[in-house]
Design a protein around this motif. Sequence first.
Motif, PDB file in Angstrom:
ATOM      1  N   TRP A   1     -10.433  15.142  -7.974  1.00  0.00           N
ATOM      2  CA  TRP A   1      -9.925  14.369  -9.091  1.00  0.00           C
ATOM      3  C   TRP A   1      -9.975  12.880  -8.728  1.00  0.00           C
ATOM      4  O   TRP A   1     -10.001  12.521  -7.544  1.00  0.00           O
ATOM      5  CB  TRP A   1      -8.494  14.749  -9.439  1.00  0.00           C
ATOM      6  N   LEU A   2      -9.948  12.039  -9.755  1.00  0.00           N
ATOM      7  CA  LEU A   2      -9.931  10.604  -9.492  1.00  0.00           C
ATOM      8  C   LEU A   2      -8.643  10.178  -8.793  1.00  0.00           C
ATOM      9  O   LEU A   2      -8.661   9.286  -7.928  1.00  0.00           O
ATOM     10  CB  LEU A   2     -10.096   9.839 -10.808  1.00  0.00           C
ATOM     11  N   SER A   3      -7.531  10.817  -9.116  1.00  0.00           N
ATOM     12  CA  SER A   3      -6.273  10.489  -8.442  1.00  0.00           C
ATOM     13  C   SER A   3      -6.318  10.885  -6.963  1.00  0.00           C
ATOM     14  O   SER A   3      -5.660  10.239  -6.128  1.00  0.00           O
ATOM     15  CB  SER A   3      -5.107  11.186  -9.134  1.00  0.00           C
ATOM     16  N   ASP A   4      -7.069  11.903  -6.619  1.00  0.00           N
ATOM     17  CA  ASP A   4      -7.246  12.244  -5.205  1.00  0.00           C
ATOM     18  C   ASP A   4      -7.892  11.092  -4.443  1.00  0.00           C
ATOM     19  O   ASP A   4      -7.519  10.782  -3.300  1.00  0.00           O
ATOM     20  CB  ASP A   4      -8.114  13.493  -5.051  1.00  0.00           C
ATOM     21  N   VAL A   5      -8.885  10.471  -5.066  1.00  0.00           N
ATOM     22  CA  VAL A   5      -9.586   9.365  -4.432  1.00  0.00           C
ATOM     23  C   VAL A   5      -8.664   8.159  -4.287  1.00  0.00           C
ATOM     24  O   VAL A   5      -8.660   7.484  -3.243  1.00  0.00           O
ATOM     25  CB  VAL A   5     -10.849   9.012  -5.237  1.00  0.00           C
ATOM     26  N   PHE A   6      -7.862   7.864  -5.318  1.00  0.00           N
ATOM     27  CA  PHE A   6      -6.914   6.765  -5.213  1.00  0.00           C
ATOM     28  C   PHE A   6      -5.958   6.964  -4.031  1.00  0.00           C
ATOM     29  O   PHE A   6      -5.708   6.036  -3.253  1.00  0.00           O
ATOM     30  CB  PHE A   6      -6.111   6.633  -6.513  1.00  0.00           C
TER      31      PHE A   6
ATOM     32  N   THR B   1       0.831  -1.213   0.000  1.00  0.00           N
ATOM     33  CA  THR B   1       0.000   0.000   0.000  1.00  0.00           C
ATOM     34  C   THR B   1       0.859   1.253   0.000  1.00  0.00           C
ATOM     35  O   THR B   1       0.525   2.250  -0.670  1.00  0.00           O
ATOM     36  CB  THR B   1      -0.915  -0.006   1.239  1.00  0.00           C
ATOM     37  N   LEU B   2       1.973   1.222   0.716  1.00  0.00           N
ATOM     38  CA  LEU B   2       2.881   2.370   0.710  1.00  0.00           C
ATOM     39  C   LEU B   2       3.488   2.585  -0.671  1.00  0.00           C
ATOM     40  O   LEU B   2       3.618   3.740  -1.128  1.00  0.00           O
ATOM     41  CB  LEU B   2       3.975   2.163   1.754  1.00  0.00           C
ATOM     42  N   ALA B   3       3.835   1.502  -1.363  1.00  0.00           N
ATOM     43  CA  ALA B   3       4.362   1.630  -2.723  1.00  0.00           C
ATOM     44  C   ALA B   3       3.308   2.211  -3.668  1.00  0.00           C
ATOM     45  O   ALA B   3       3.624   3.050  -4.528  1.00  0.00           O
ATOM     46  CB  ALA B   3       4.836   0.263  -3.213  1.00  0.00           C
ATOM     47  N   PHE B   4       2.068   1.779  -3.518  1.00  0.00           N
ATOM     48  CA  PHE B   4       0.976   2.326  -4.337  1.00  0.00           C
ATOM     49  C   PHE B   4       0.781   3.819  -4.048  1.00  0.00           C
ATOM     50  O   PHE B   4       0.559   4.619  -4.969  1.00  0.00           O
ATOM     51  CB  PHE B   4      -0.298   1.547  -4.054  1.00  0.00           C
ATOM     52  N   TYR B   5       0.876   4.188  -2.786  1.00  0.00           N
ATOM     53  CA  TYR B   5       0.749   5.598  -2.384  1.00  0.00           C
ATOM     54  C   TYR B   5       1.818   6.447  -3.080  1.00  0.00           C
ATOM     55  O   TYR B   5       1.517   7.496  -3.665  1.00  0.00           O
ATOM     56  CB  TYR B   5       0.864   5.696  -0.871  1.00  0.00           C
TER      57      TYR B   5
ATOM     58  N   GLY C   1      -6.476   8.837  -1.414  1.00  0.00           N
ATOM     59  CA  GLY C   1      -7.233   8.775  -0.163  1.00  0.00           C
ATOM     60  C   GLY C   1      -7.456   7.350   0.302  1.00  0.00           C
ATOM     61  O   GLY C   1      -7.356   7.057   1.501  1.00  0.00           O
ATOM     62  N   TRP C   2      -7.774   6.452  -0.636  1.00  0.00           N
ATOM     63  CA  TRP C   2      -7.915   5.042  -0.261  1.00  0.00           C
ATOM     64  C   TRP C   2      -6.609   4.501   0.319  1.00  0.00           C
ATOM     65  O   TRP C   2      -6.614   3.802   1.333  1.00  0.00           O
ATOM     66  CB  TRP C   2      -8.308   4.213  -1.493  1.00  0.00           C
ATOM     67  N   ALA C   3      -5.500   4.809  -0.345  1.00  0.00           N
ATOM     68  CA  ALA C   3      -4.200   4.313   0.135  1.00  0.00           C
ATOM     69  C   ALA C   3      -3.848   4.904   1.496  1.00  0.00           C
ATOM     70  O   ALA C   3      -3.329   4.203   2.381  1.00  0.00           O
ATOM     71  CB  ALA C   3      -3.119   4.637  -0.893  1.00  0.00           C
ATOM     72  N   ALA C   4      -4.126   6.196   1.703  1.00  0.00           N
ATOM     73  CA  ALA C   4      -3.789   6.851   2.969  1.00  0.00           C
ATOM     74  C   ALA C   4      -4.583   6.246   4.128  1.00  0.00           C
ATOM     75  O   ALA C   4      -4.041   5.980   5.207  1.00  0.00           O
ATOM     76  CB  ALA C   4      -4.047   8.347   2.870  1.00  0.00           C
ATOM     77  N   GLY C   5      -5.887   6.019   3.932  1.00  0.00           N
ATOM     78  CA  GLY C   5      -6.686   5.418   4.994  1.00  0.00           C
ATOM     79  C   GLY C   5      -6.289   3.989   5.290  1.00  0.00           C
ATOM     80  O   GLY C   5      -6.244   3.571   6.463  1.00  0.00           O
ATOM     81  N   LEU C   6      -5.967   3.216   4.247  1.00  0.00           N
ATOM     82  CA  LEU C   6      -5.568   1.834   4.464  1.00  0.00           C
ATOM     83  C   LEU C   6      -4.230   1.739   5.182  1.00  0.00           C
ATOM     84  O   LEU C   6      -4.014   0.833   6.006  1.00  0.00           O
ATOM     85  CB  LEU C   6      -5.509   1.104   3.120  1.00  0.00           C
ATOM     86  N   LEU C   7      -3.322   2.666   4.909  1.00  0.00           N
ATOM     87  CA  LEU C   7      -2.037   2.676   5.620  1.00  0.00           C
ATOM     88  C   LEU C   7      -2.232   2.878   7.123  1.00  0.00           C
ATOM     89  O   LEU C   7      -1.541   2.264   7.942  1.00  0.00           O
ATOM     90  CB  LEU C   7      -1.128   3.766   5.049  1.00  0.00           C
ATOM     91  N   ILE C   8      -3.171   3.726   7.489  1.00  0.00           N
ATOM     92  CA  ILE C   8      -3.417   3.974   8.913  1.00  0.00           C
ATOM     93  C   ILE C   8      -3.975   2.728   9.587  1.00  0.00           C
ATOM     94  O   ILE C   8      -3.550   2.343  10.686  1.00  0.00           O
ATOM     95  CB  ILE C   8      -4.356   5.174   9.076  1.00  0.00           C
ATOM     96  N   LEU C   9      -4.923   2.059   8.939  1.00  0.00           N
ATOM     97  CA  LEU C   9      -5.486   0.852   9.530  1.00  0.00           C
ATOM     98  C   LEU C   9      -4.433  -0.254   9.657  1.00  0.00           C
ATOM     99  O   LEU C   9      -4.421  -0.993  10.652  1.00  0.00           O
ATOM    100  CB  LEU C   9      -6.659   0.358   8.680  1.00  0.00           C
TER     101      LEU C   9
END
Length: 311
Positions: free
Chosen positions: A179-184, A12-16, A186-194
Amino acid sequence: MSRHRVVLFSATLAFYLAIVVAVLVTSWLVRFDWQVMFFRPYQQWPEIHGFLDYWVVLGQRGPTAVMVAAWLGWRSWRQHTLRPLLMFGTALLLLNATVGAAKIGMGRLGPHYATVIGSNEMGQGGDIFPSGHTANAVVTWGILAYLASTPVTRRYLSALSAVVSLSVGLTTVYLGTHWLSDVFLGWAAGLLILLALPWFEPLIARVEPFALGLWHRFRARPPVSVVPAPALVPQRSAAGAAPAPAAGKGPGEQPPVREPVAAGRPRTPAYLAPGPHTARCERTPVTPAGSRRPPHPERVRGTSARPVTGA
């Protein structure tokens, strides 16, 4: 942290980082952002606009934090532990610190405020990259799955949180606020926290007994009751005179002086003037013209009294 979770965190960090680099170099992802923006989904499907205006609230931090905190507070009270609330507070703290810093650091403008077609709009003073609604939906609803007590409940809550976070992110794209990239991102940022929450479990385990001790001491403290001061009644001396009140606190103030009243002497009513009083039959009526009573022969000077003869 299990090995499986470490692998997920690294991926997930690499995707971020890949999303950030793709936007910084104005790659195909930025061009796709502009294509989606010009498509204007809110104009293509206007019939669902009203519903999605309410649905996106599931990603707002204030309402969702209150709802989830109320549920976790009830669980803490039933289970006699503060772990659910402490985990939720830690997740929100990490969310505000990481996502807020990324928003301010990259400063990307949203679709409604874009200035140059085809540009990445980075460093323009904006605060939409990554999407805060999306990251908040992932963390707020994902923490319920993280704190689930059974594996079956965890699976159902994980699926529910994934659906809510995905739909909230796509709703922001539909409304044109991200933007759509903002959403991508955001998903990665929230998943990193969990995925990083297990690293904070030892700290929470040390903080919980201290917080519970403070709570128990607070509940065991007796309530402070305010006892009214007794009214001061002046005591009379043996002679019957009341003592004079104490002098005033202000400069130049003198205490009022009261005259002593003799013991046993009846007090005169307030409606009677002081002095001896006569009966009404003994009073002489007086008019402005003088007395209307005829003069008595005995009161006339120089005359002798006449004898009174009978019939």
